[in-house]
Design a protein around this motif. Sequence first.
Motif, PDB file in Angstrom:
ATOM      1  N   THR A  58      34.584  -6.590  33.849  1.00  0.00           N
ATOM      2  CA  THR A  58      35.550  -5.711  33.186  1.00  0.00           C
ATOM      3  C   THR A  58      35.348  -5.723  31.680  1.00  0.00           C
ATOM      4  O   THR A  58      35.274  -4.665  31.044  1.00  0.00           O
ATOM      5  CB  THR A  58      36.997  -6.138  33.528  1.00  0.00           C
ATOM      6  OG1 THR A  58      37.187  -6.029  34.938  1.00  0.00           O
ATOM      7  CG2 THR A  58      38.018  -5.278  32.806  1.00  0.00           C
ATOM      8  N   ALA A  70      40.453   0.822  21.754  1.00  0.00           N
ATOM      9  CA  ALA A  70      41.395   0.949  22.868  1.00  0.00           C
ATOM     10  C   ALA A  70      40.740   0.475  24.163  1.00  0.00           C
ATOM     11  O   ALA A  70      41.388  -0.183  24.985  1.00  0.00           O
ATOM     12  CB  ALA A  70      41.866   2.397  23.000  1.00  0.00           C
ATOM     13  N   GLN A  71      39.453   0.788  24.329  1.00  0.00           N
ATOM     14  CA  GLN A  71      38.737   0.356  25.535  1.00  0.00           C
ATOM     15  C   GLN A  71      38.712  -1.166  25.643  1.00  0.00           C
ATOM     16  O   GLN A  71      38.926  -1.721  26.718  1.00  0.00           O
ATOM     17  CB  GLN A  71      37.302   0.868  25.527  1.00  0.00           C
ATOM     18  CG  GLN A  71      37.157   2.314  25.897  1.00  0.00           C
ATOM     19  CD  GLN A  71      35.694   2.715  25.886  1.00  0.00           C
ATOM     20  OE1 GLN A  71      34.979   2.401  24.932  1.00  0.00           O
ATOM     21  NE2 GLN A  71      35.252   3.384  26.936  1.00  0.00           N
ATOM     22  N   ASN A  74      42.208  -2.532  26.438  1.00  0.00           N
ATOM     23  CA  ASN A  74      42.541  -2.269  27.844  1.00  0.00           C
ATOM     24  C   ASN A  74      41.781  -3.199  28.780  1.00  0.00           C
ATOM     25  O   ASN A  74      42.341  -3.712  29.751  1.00  0.00           O
ATOM     26  CB  ASN A  74      42.257  -0.814  28.202  1.00  0.00           C
ATOM     27  CG  ASN A  74      43.267   0.137  27.621  1.00  0.00           C
ATOM     28  OD1 ASN A  74      44.399  -0.240  27.307  1.00  0.00           O
ATOM     29  ND2 ASN A  74      42.875   1.391  27.453  1.00  0.00           N
ATOM     30  N   MET A  77      43.355  -6.633  28.646  1.00  0.00           N
ATOM     31  CA  MET A  77      44.633  -6.663  29.371  1.00  0.00           C
ATOM     32  C   MET A  77      44.416  -6.614  30.881  1.00  0.00           C
ATOM     33  O   MET A  77      45.095  -7.316  31.627  1.00  0.00           O
ATOM     34  CB  MET A  77      45.535  -5.524  28.897  1.00  0.00           C
ATOM     35  CG  MET A  77      46.105  -5.788  27.510  1.00  0.00           C
ATOM     36  SD  MET A  77      47.317  -4.580  26.967  1.00  0.00           S
ATOM     37  CE  MET A  77      46.267  -3.254  26.436  1.00  0.00           C
ATOM     38  N   GLU A  78      43.447  -5.800  31.333  1.00  0.00           N
ATOM     39  CA  GLU A  78      43.137  -5.740  32.762  1.00  0.00           C
ATOM     40  C   GLU A  78      42.626  -7.091  33.264  1.00  0.00           C
ATOM     41  O   GLU A  78      43.001  -7.548  34.350  1.00  0.00           O
ATOM     42  CB  GLU A  78      42.079  -4.670  33.036  1.00  0.00           C
ATOM     43  CG  GLU A  78      42.598  -3.259  32.977  1.00  0.00           C
ATOM     44  CD  GLU A  78      41.484  -2.246  33.206  1.00  0.00           C
ATOM     45  OE1 GLU A  78      40.523  -2.542  33.957  1.00  0.00           O
ATOM     46  OE2 GLU A  78      41.578  -1.157  32.620  1.00  0.00           O
TER      47      GLU A  78
END
Length: 90
Positions: A58, A70-71, A74, A77-78
């Motif tokens: 990820t 932002a990627q 994210n 967080m994932e």
Amino acid sequence: MKEELKKHISQLEEILIEFRISEEKAQSLLADFLGELKNEKTDSESAYGVCIYNVLATINSVPCLTKKSAQLMNALMEAKEEMSIISEIL
């Protein structure tokens, strides 16, 4: 394993917070975190091993790990969410 996941979750939380304060320090923490995960010896068929593999996949799917985006946020967080879920299962 559960304790290790909790440690990794804390590390990711620290990295996410640090990106709001100092991007340079956060990048260093992220590099250390990824290095630690890559060097972990895990059973690739255990829930823990699969989790570590997925977390690395990820985060490494982000085109640029050296700049806040932002990627990247994210993906972090994932990864944290996945580790939290696996931690609860264990």
